[in-house]
Design a protein around this motif. Sequence first.
Motif, mmCIF file in Angstrom:
data_model
loop_
_atom_site.group_PDB
_atom_site.id
_atom_site.type_symbol
_atom_site.label_atom_id
_atom_site.label_comp_id
_atom_site.label_asym_id
_atom_site.label_seq_id
_atom_site.Cartn_x
_atom_site.Cartn_y
_atom_site.Cartn_z
ATOM 1 N N LYS A 18 0.832 -1.202 0.000
ATOM 2 C CA LYS A 18 0.000 0.000 0.000
ATOM 3 C C LYS A 18 0.867 1.254 0.000
ATOM 4 O O LYS A 18 0.563 2.227 -0.685
ATOM 5 N N GLN A 19 1.952 1.215 0.762
ATOM 6 C CA GLN A 19 2.858 2.365 0.809
ATOM 7 C C GLN A 19 3.462 2.605 -0.572
ATOM 8 O O GLN A 19 3.530 3.736 -1.043
ATOM 9 N N HIS A 20 3.893 1.534 -1.230
ATOM 10 C CA HIS A 20 4.465 1.655 -2.571
ATOM 11 C C HIS A 20 3.421 2.203 -3.555
ATOM 12 O O HIS A 20 3.722 3.091 -4.359
ATOM 13 N N LEU A 21 2.212 1.686 -3.486
ATOM 14 C CA LEU A 21 1.151 2.155 -4.377
ATOM 15 C C LEU A 21 0.863 3.635 -4.165
ATOM 16 O O LEU A 21 0.678 4.384 -5.122
ATOM 17 N N GLN A 22 0.851 4.062 -2.903
ATOM 18 C CA GLN A 22 0.597 5.471 -2.624
ATOM 19 C C GLN A 22 1.727 6.340 -3.172
ATOM 20 O O GLN A 22 1.489 7.414 -3.714
ATOM 21 N N GLU A 23 2.965 5.846 -3.077
ATOM 22 C CA GLU A 23 4.104 6.587 -3.642
ATOM 23 C C GLU A 23 3.960 6.725 -5.155
ATOM 24 O O GLU A 23 4.228 7.788 -5.713
ATOM 25 N N VAL A 24 3.536 5.654 -5.810
ATOM 26 C CA VAL A 24 3.319 5.707 -7.259
ATOM 27 C C VAL A 24 2.233 6.723 -7.590
ATOM 28 O O VAL A 24 2.391 7.547 -8.489
ATOM 29 N N LEU A 25 1.136 6.676 -6.857
ATOM 30 C CA LEU A 25 0.059 7.640 -7.091
ATOM 31 C C LEU A 25 0.544 9.069 -6.883
ATOM 32 O O LEU A 25 0.245 9.955 -7.680
ATOM 33 N N ASP A 26 1.309 9.289 -5.820
ATOM 34 C CA ASP A 26 1.801 10.636 -5.523
ATOM 35 C C ASP A 26 2.764 11.140 -6.591
ATOM 36 O O ASP A 26 2.677 12.283 -7.025
ATOM 37 N N GLU A 27 3.670 10.276 -7.018
ATOM 38 C CA GLU A 27 4.719 10.686 -7.957
ATOM 39 C C GLU A 27 4.236 10.766 -9.404
ATOM 40 O O GLU A 27 4.580 11.679 -10.135
ATOM 41 N N GLN A 28 3.432 9.815 -9.823
ATOM 42 C CA GLN A 28 3.080 9.729 -11.238
ATOM 43 C C GLN A 28 1.669 10.201 -11.561
ATOM 44 O O GLN A 28 1.374 10.525 -12.708
ATOM 45 N N PHE A 29 0.809 10.236 -10.559
ATOM 46 C CA PHE A 29 -0.586 10.548 -10.823
ATOM 47 C C PHE A 29 -1.129 11.631 -9.896
ATOM 48 O O PHE A 29 -2.305 11.636 -9.571
#
Length: 93
Positions: A18-29
Amino acid sequence: LGGYKSALKNPNVSQSAKQHLQEVLDEQFDGGDTEHFSNAPSRGGYGRDDSYSDFHGKRHSNVLGGLKATLKNPNVSEEAKQRAKERLENGDF
């Protein structure tokens, strides 16, 4: 984008995932802000308007690789190989 958001709410997904997914959302989306996605196709599309060129470049490379792989795959029909060869020759990808 929806898959990322769903995974964040899924109790079966680990906290580290979940932490990784949130980082992806924050950085790329932009944190999952969907206002920037007005030009995105409904399925398998690209992200924010300003990332279209990045997506298109990756898509181009993936299609090119797929066409080349088609030519070498013994399980692909000759007709499909011919179409792939024509697309490569015409730059139709």
